[in-house]
Design a protein around this motif. Structure first.
Motif, PDB file in Angstrom:
ATOM      1  N   ARG A  32      62.334  23.015  24.752  1.00  0.00           N
ATOM      2  CA  ARG A  32      63.453  22.239  24.205  1.00  0.00           C
ATOM      3  C   ARG A  32      64.160  23.096  23.163  1.00  0.00           C
ATOM      4  O   ARG A  32      63.962  22.945  21.977  1.00  0.00           O
ATOM      5  CB  ARG A  32      62.952  20.942  23.567  1.00  0.00           C
ATOM      6  CG  ARG A  32      62.187  20.058  24.491  1.00  0.00           C
ATOM      7  CD  ARG A  32      63.112  19.341  25.414  1.00  0.00           C
ATOM      8  NE  ARG A  32      62.342  18.521  26.339  1.00  0.00           N
ATOM      9  CZ  ARG A  32      62.869  17.611  27.102  1.00  0.00           C
ATOM     10  NH1 ARG A  32      64.155  17.395  27.066  1.00  0.00           N
ATOM     11  NH2 ARG A  32      62.121  16.932  27.928  1.00  0.00           N
ATOM     12  N   ASP A  33      64.997  24.036  23.630  1.00  0.00           N
ATOM     13  CA  ASP A  33      65.643  24.959  22.701  1.00  0.00           C
ATOM     14  C   ASP A  33      67.060  24.542  22.334  1.00  0.00           C
ATOM     15  O   ASP A  33      67.750  25.227  21.598  1.00  0.00           O
ATOM     16  CB  ASP A  33      65.642  26.377  23.258  1.00  0.00           C
ATOM     17  CG  ASP A  33      66.390  26.495  24.570  1.00  0.00           C
ATOM     18  OD1 ASP A  33      66.809  25.455  25.114  1.00  0.00           O
ATOM     19  OD2 ASP A  33      66.545  27.629  25.040  1.00  0.00           O
ATOM     20  N   LYS A  34      67.505  23.402  22.819  1.00  0.00           N
ATOM     21  CA  LYS A  34      68.814  22.860  22.443  1.00  0.00           C
ATOM     22  C   LYS A  34      68.568  21.662  21.537  1.00  0.00           C
ATOM     23  O   LYS A  34      67.800  20.766  21.876  1.00  0.00           O
ATOM     24  CB  LYS A  34      69.568  22.418  23.696  1.00  0.00           C
ATOM     25  CG  LYS A  34      70.903  21.797  23.419  1.00  0.00           C
ATOM     26  CD  LYS A  34      71.570  21.377  24.729  1.00  0.00           C
ATOM     27  CE  LYS A  34      72.815  20.583  24.462  1.00  0.00           C
ATOM     28  NZ  LYS A  34      73.340  19.964  25.693  1.00  0.00           N
ATOM     29  N   VAL A  35      69.165  21.660  20.372  1.00  0.00           N
ATOM     30  CA  VAL A  35      69.018  20.555  19.426  1.00  0.00           C
ATOM     31  C   VAL A  35      70.345  19.798  19.397  1.00  0.00           C
ATOM     32  O   VAL A  35      71.358  20.330  18.965  1.00  0.00           O
ATOM     33  CB  VAL A  35      68.669  21.066  18.010  1.00  0.00           C
ATOM     34  CG1 VAL A  35      68.592  19.906  17.027  1.00  0.00           C
ATOM     35  CG2 VAL A  35      67.366  21.841  18.039  1.00  0.00           C
ATOM     36  N   THR A  36      70.330  18.576  19.906  1.00  0.00           N
ATOM     37  CA  THR A  36      71.525  17.747  19.923  1.00  0.00           C
ATOM     38  C   THR A  36      71.479  16.820  18.719  1.00  0.00           C
ATOM     39  O   THR A  36      70.553  16.024  18.587  1.00  0.00           O
ATOM     40  CB  THR A  36      71.601  16.925  21.223  1.00  0.00           C
ATOM     41  OG1 THR A  36      71.565  17.826  22.332  1.00  0.00           O
ATOM     42  CG2 THR A  36      72.883  16.119  21.279  1.00  0.00           C
ATOM     43  N   ALA A  55      72.284  27.265  13.584  1.00  0.00           N
ATOM     44  CA  ALA A  55      72.732  28.458  14.316  1.00  0.00           C
ATOM     45  C   ALA A  55      72.493  29.718  13.487  1.00  0.00           C
ATOM     46  O   ALA A  55      72.010  30.731  14.006  1.00  0.00           O
ATOM     47  CB  ALA A  55      74.208  28.324  14.676  1.00  0.00           C
ATOM     48  N   GLU A  56      72.812  29.667  12.213  1.00  0.00           N
ATOM     49  CA  GLU A  56      72.626  30.834  11.341  1.00  0.00           C
ATOM     50  C   GLU A  56      71.150  31.117  11.068  1.00  0.00           C
ATOM     51  O   GLU A  56      70.738  32.274  10.979  1.00  0.00           O
ATOM     52  CB  GLU A  56      73.341  30.620  10.012  1.00  0.00           C
ATOM     53  CG  GLU A  56      74.837  30.715  10.107  1.00  0.00           C
ATOM     54  CD  GLU A  56      75.506  30.509   8.751  1.00  0.00           C
ATOM     55  OE1 GLU A  56      74.800  30.456   7.723  1.00  0.00           O
ATOM     56  OE2 GLU A  56      76.732  30.410   8.724  1.00  0.00           O
ATOM     57  N   SER A  57      70.359  30.065  10.938  1.00  0.00           N
ATOM     58  CA  SER A  57      68.965  30.234  10.538  1.00  0.00           C
ATOM     59  C   SER A  57      68.039  30.617  11.678  1.00  0.00           C
ATOM     60  O   SER A  57      67.055  31.317  11.473  1.00  0.00           O
ATOM     61  CB  SER A  57      68.440  28.941   9.904  1.00  0.00           C
ATOM     62  OG  SER A  57      69.199  28.618   8.766  1.00  0.00           O
ATOM     63  N   THR A  58      68.317  30.144  12.885  1.00  0.00           N
ATOM     64  CA  THR A  58      67.372  30.378  13.978  1.00  0.00           C
ATOM     65  C   THR A  58      67.901  31.350  15.031  1.00  0.00           C
ATOM     66  O   THR A  58      67.126  31.799  15.866  1.00  0.00           O
ATOM     67  CB  THR A  58      66.973  29.067  14.692  1.00  0.00           C
ATOM     68  OG1 THR A  58      68.094  28.547  15.412  1.00  0.00           O
ATOM     69  CG2 THR A  58      66.462  28.043  13.702  1.00  0.00           C
ATOM     70  N   ILE A  66      69.622  26.239  19.935  1.00  0.00           N
ATOM     71  CA  ILE A  66      71.051  26.079  20.191  1.00  0.00           C
ATOM     72  C   ILE A  66      71.443  24.698  19.685  1.00  0.00           C
ATOM     73  O   ILE A  66      71.118  23.687  20.314  1.00  0.00           O
ATOM     74  CB  ILE A  66      71.355  26.203  21.694  1.00  0.00           C
ATOM     75  CG1 ILE A  66      70.856  27.536  22.225  1.00  0.00           C
ATOM     76  CG2 ILE A  66      72.838  26.000  21.964  1.00  0.00           C
ATOM     77  CD1 ILE A  66      70.788  27.612  23.730  1.00  0.00           C
ATOM     78  N   PRO A  67      72.110  24.626  18.533  1.00  0.00           N
ATOM     79  CA  PRO A  67      72.476  23.319  17.990  1.00  0.00           C
ATOM     80  C   PRO A  67      73.804  22.821  18.560  1.00  0.00           C
ATOM     81  O   PRO A  67      74.726  23.602  18.810  1.00  0.00           O
ATOM     82  CB  PRO A  67      72.600  23.597  16.494  1.00  0.00           C
ATOM     83  CG  PRO A  67      73.013  25.027  16.419  1.00  0.00           C
ATOM     84  CD  PRO A  67      72.392  25.713  17.608  1.00  0.00           C
ATOM     85  N   VAL A  68      73.874  21.521  18.792  1.00  0.00           N
ATOM     86  CA  VAL A  68      75.093  20.893  19.291  1.00  0.00           C
ATOM     87  C   VAL A  68      75.329  19.616  18.497  1.00  0.00           C
ATOM     88  O   VAL A  68      74.465  18.753  18.426  1.00  0.00           O
ATOM     89  CB  VAL A  68      74.968  20.551  20.794  1.00  0.00           C
ATOM     90  CG1 VAL A  68      76.219  19.857  21.289  1.00  0.00           C
ATOM     91  CG2 VAL A  68      74.681  21.796  21.606  1.00  0.00           C
ATOM     92  N   ALA A  69      76.501  19.502  17.901  1.00  0.00           N
ATOM     93  CA  ALA A  69      76.882  18.283  17.185  1.00  0.00           C
ATOM     94  C   ALA A  69      78.148  17.731  17.830  1.00  0.00           C
ATOM     95  O   ALA A  69      78.915  18.458  18.449  1.00  0.00           O
ATOM     96  CB  ALA A  69      77.128  18.582  15.711  1.00  0.00           C
ATOM     97  N   GLY A  70      78.346  16.447  17.691  1.00  0.00           N
ATOM     98  CA  GLY A  70      79.575  15.832  18.182  1.00  0.00           C
ATOM     99  C   GLY A  70      79.547  15.440  19.645  1.00  0.00           C
ATOM    100  O   GLY A  70      80.575  15.043  20.188  1.00  0.00           O
TER     101      GLY A  70
END
Length: 116
Positions: A32-36, A55-58, A66-70
């Protein structure tokens, strides 16, 4: 929350440490490498800030989360199909029905304290 995440708080009691460990385990053991980040409208800007922070930290050496917001709110099963670890914080009456479905879901997800 600032006090709860302080340097003097033991890791087992620190929600910031617990969140980091949960995200790390979800990525390394379960793919689970995508964080929604799903946030209610009142804290939507927090989701954008967390996206940048993650994104900057990992994102080092071509690895990381891979962070996703919105993203629009959808049924929990759709997030599981994408290798995502949803993190959600919802408040308000309009979201309660969806929140009940999320609580019954057996897949990985992180719910913030005080969410519906």
């Amino acid at each position: 929350m600032e006090r709860a995440c302080g340097a003097d708080v033991p890791p087992m009691e620190n929600p910031g440490v617990q969140l980091g460990v949960a995200m790390g385990i979800a990525a390394t053991r379960f793919g689970r490498d995508k964080v929604t980040i799903i946030a209610s409208p009142g804290i939507a800007d927090l989701g954008a800030w967390l996206e940048q922070l993650l994104a900057e930290s990992t994102g080092k050496q071509g690895r990381g989360l891979i962070p996703v917001a919105g993203e629009p709110l959808t049924i929990p099963e759709r997030y599981g199909a994408t290798g995502s670890l949803p993190i959600w914080s919802w408040t308000g009456k309009s979201i309660r029905r969806s929140a009940r479905r999320w609580r019954r879901w057996s897949g990985p997800a992180i719910r913030s304290p005080g969410s519906a």
